[in-house]
Scaffold this motif. Structure first.
Motif, short mmCIF file in Angstrom:
data_model
loop_
_atom_site.label_atom_id
_atom_site.label_comp_id
_atom_site.label_asym_id
_atom_site.label_seq_id
_atom_site.Cartn_x
_atom_site.Cartn_y
_atom_site.Cartn_z
N GLU A 33 73.98 32.83 57.24
CA GLU A 33 75.39 33.01 57.57
C GLU A 33 75.67 32.58 59.01
N ALA A 34 74.81 33.01 59.93
CA ALA A 34 75.00 32.66 61.34
C ALA A 34 74.88 31.15 61.56
N GLU A 35 73.92 30.53 60.89
CA GLU A 35 73.72 29.09 61.03
C GLU A 35 74.92 28.31 60.50
N LEU A 36 75.40 28.69 59.33
CA LEU A 36 76.54 27.98 58.75
C LEU A 36 77.81 28.23 59.56
N ASP A 37 77.96 29.43 60.09
CA ASP A 37 79.12 29.72 60.93
C ASP A 37 79.14 28.80 62.15
N GLN A 38 77.98 28.58 62.75
CA GLN A 38 77.89 27.68 63.90
C GLN A 38 78.21 26.24 63.51
N ARG A 39 77.97 25.90 62.26
CA ARG A 39 78.26 24.54 61.78
C ARG A 39 79.69 24.39 61.27
N GLY A 40 80.50 25.42 61.37
CA GLY A 40 81.90 25.30 61.02
C GLY A 40 82.26 25.73 59.61
N PHE A 41 81.35 26.40 58.90
CA PHE A 41 81.66 26.92 57.57
C PHE A 41 82.41 28.25 57.72
N ARG A 42 83.36 28.50 56.83
CA ARG A 42 84.23 29.67 56.97
C ARG A 42 84.24 30.50 55.68
N ASN A 43 84.80 31.72 55.79
CA ASN A 43 84.96 32.63 54.64
C ASN A 43 83.63 32.92 53.95
N ILE A 44 82.64 33.29 54.75
CA ILE A 44 81.29 33.53 54.24
C ILE A 44 81.12 34.99 53.86
N VAL A 45 80.53 35.23 52.68
CA VAL A 45 80.21 36.58 52.22
C VAL A 45 78.75 36.60 51.76
N ARG A 46 78.21 37.79 51.62
CA ARG A 46 76.79 37.94 51.28
C ARG A 46 76.58 38.02 49.77
N PHE A 47 75.60 37.25 49.31
CA PHE A 47 75.14 37.29 47.92
C PHE A 47 73.62 37.20 47.98
N SER A 48 72.98 38.35 47.99
CA SER A 48 71.54 38.42 48.18
C SER A 48 70.81 38.06 46.89
N ARG A 49 69.54 38.32 46.83
CA ARG A 49 68.71 38.00 45.68
C ARG A 49 67.89 39.22 45.29
N GLY A 50 67.22 39.11 44.16
CA GLY A 50 66.36 40.20 43.71
C GLY A 50 65.10 39.64 43.08
N ALA A 51 64.30 40.52 42.57
CA ALA A 51 63.09 40.13 41.85
C ALA A 51 63.00 40.95 40.57
N ASP A 52 62.36 40.37 39.57
CA ASP A 52 62.08 41.11 38.33
C ASP A 52 60.91 42.05 38.64
N LEU A 53 61.24 43.27 39.00
CA LEU A 53 60.23 44.19 39.51
C LEU A 53 59.31 44.73 38.43
N GLU A 54 59.68 44.55 37.18
CA GLU A 54 58.80 44.92 36.08
C GLU A 54 57.76 43.83 35.84
N LEU A 55 58.21 42.58 35.84
CA LEU A 55 57.28 41.47 35.65
C LEU A 55 56.39 41.28 36.87
N PHE A 56 57.03 41.22 38.04
CA PHE A 56 56.27 40.97 39.27
C PHE A 56 55.87 42.30 39.90
N ARG A 57 54.65 42.68 39.62
CA ARG A 57 54.07 43.91 40.13
C ARG A 57 52.56 43.68 40.27
#
Length: 339
Positions: free
Chosen positions: A144-168
């Motif tokens: 987000e900080a990098e894109l903001d410096q490059r002039g991107f606007r209206n940024i919101v967070r969309f994180s990621r996850g893991a399949d915690l049952e499979l990956f254990r």
């Protein structure tokens, strides 16, 4: 809600973007939403120059209009900047539809690595595409900080996850390699910077799990490394568990799902201090890996990390929470559209 996702990255491609979109789709459908994914598989395609595994839709507008009109979406998401993403943007602007985008891949750096095209030129194109959206979804604070410096606007967070049952933590694949095992999992392609890992002077073994256009070249160049091809499902989880350290040499990924999957399997991570690994590892309450511009130093330091702490940290990341962030962004847009 009826959600249309128009994407240039979709099956039969297998990469982080496809896996993210497919998992979020299933999460949203489980909540009762209707999700329509419109990908290149519905169109005539040509191979992407320098990357033939990726298929690009050829003149998609007419079929795209028909598909969207038939579906009648409440929200439109354009996660990629290829022919389908551009057609979706053009249609949305013409019809005055609100839409969102997501920034998944640092294509300017990829293109520069493959063709020498200056990254600034590509970022100018991406900025025009994404800034037309009501929201740009990104995975991490540093991106987000990098894109903001490059002039991107209206940024919101969309994180990621893991399949915690499979990956254990699991019984590892029976590879019978000298210990310690330093492993990489992912596409074997030039933009992943795998050569930087394979060139390191490390004890034990180096394991490469995955396939891609650079595999034959790297196998010839590093004959002592162990290449076992792509793995899926439980075999993939067991491949992670065979590693003492997961080495992530990429400098251009925006998150790195494989980093999270390795941690979920109890495997500490060594990486450069760049977007993705820096965000994931720095959020941990106790060390779950090591970051350094000296990747060898990071790999050796990661050997000392408590594997239980890695698993505990990965439990903080769920796909249901990520899907909630995705949905929240769409809901905000719909509220603004009604205003």
């Amino acid at each position: 809600m009826r959600i249309a996702i128009v994407t240039d990255a979709w099956f039969p491609q297998v990469n982080g973007v496809v896996r993210t979109l497919d998992t979020v789709r299933r999460e949203l459908e489980g909540q009762g939403h209707v999700v329509e994914v419109i990908g290149p598989d519905r169109f005539r395609t040509i191979p992407c120059p320098t990357y033939p595994e990726i298929r690009l839709a050829l003149f998609p507008m007419k079929r795209l209009i028909a598909a969207l009109d038939a579906f009648a979406p409440d929200a439109l998401h354009l996660p990629t900047e290829g022919p389908l993403g551009m057609a979706g943007k053009k249609l949305a602007v013409k019809r005055r539809w609100p839409f969102t985008t997501s920034f998944h891949t640092k294509f300017p750096e990829y293109l520069h690595a493959r063709t020498g095209i200056p990254a600034a030129w590509s970022y100018a194109f991406l900025r025009r595409f994404h800034n037309a959206a009501d929201r740009i979804m990104v995975a991490t604070p540093s991106l987000e900080a990098e894109l903001d410096q490059r002039g991107f606007r209206n940024i919101v967070r969309f994180s990621r996850g893991a399949d915690l049952e499979l990956f254990r933590p699991r019984e590892p694949l029976p590879l019978d390699l000298p210990k310690p095992v330093f492993a990489y999992v992912g596409r074997v392609a030039v933009e992943k910077n795998i050569g930087a890992f394979l060139a390191l002077d490390l004890p034990g073994s180096k394991l490469i799990v995955g396939d891609g256009p650079q595999r034959e070249e790297l196998q010839r160049q590093y004959p002592k490394a162990h290449f076992i091809g792509a793995k899926h499902g439980e075999d993939l989880a067991r491949a992670y568990s065979a590693a003492d350290v997961f080495v992530f040499p990429s400098r251009t990924d925006t998150f790195g799902l494989v980093v999270l999957e390795a941690l979920a399997c109890g495997v500490p991570v060594a990486a450069y201090p760049v977007t993705g690994p820096r965000d994931i590892l720095s959020e941990a309450a106790q060390p779950v890996g090591a970051l350094s511009e000296d990747l060898r130093e990071a790999a050796l330091a990661a050997l000392k990390v408590d594997r239980a702490a890695c698993r505990e940290h990965a439990l903080r990341y769920s796909w249901s929470a990520a899907a909630g962030q995705f949905l929240d962004a769409l809901a905000l847009i719909r509220e603004e559209a009604r205003a």
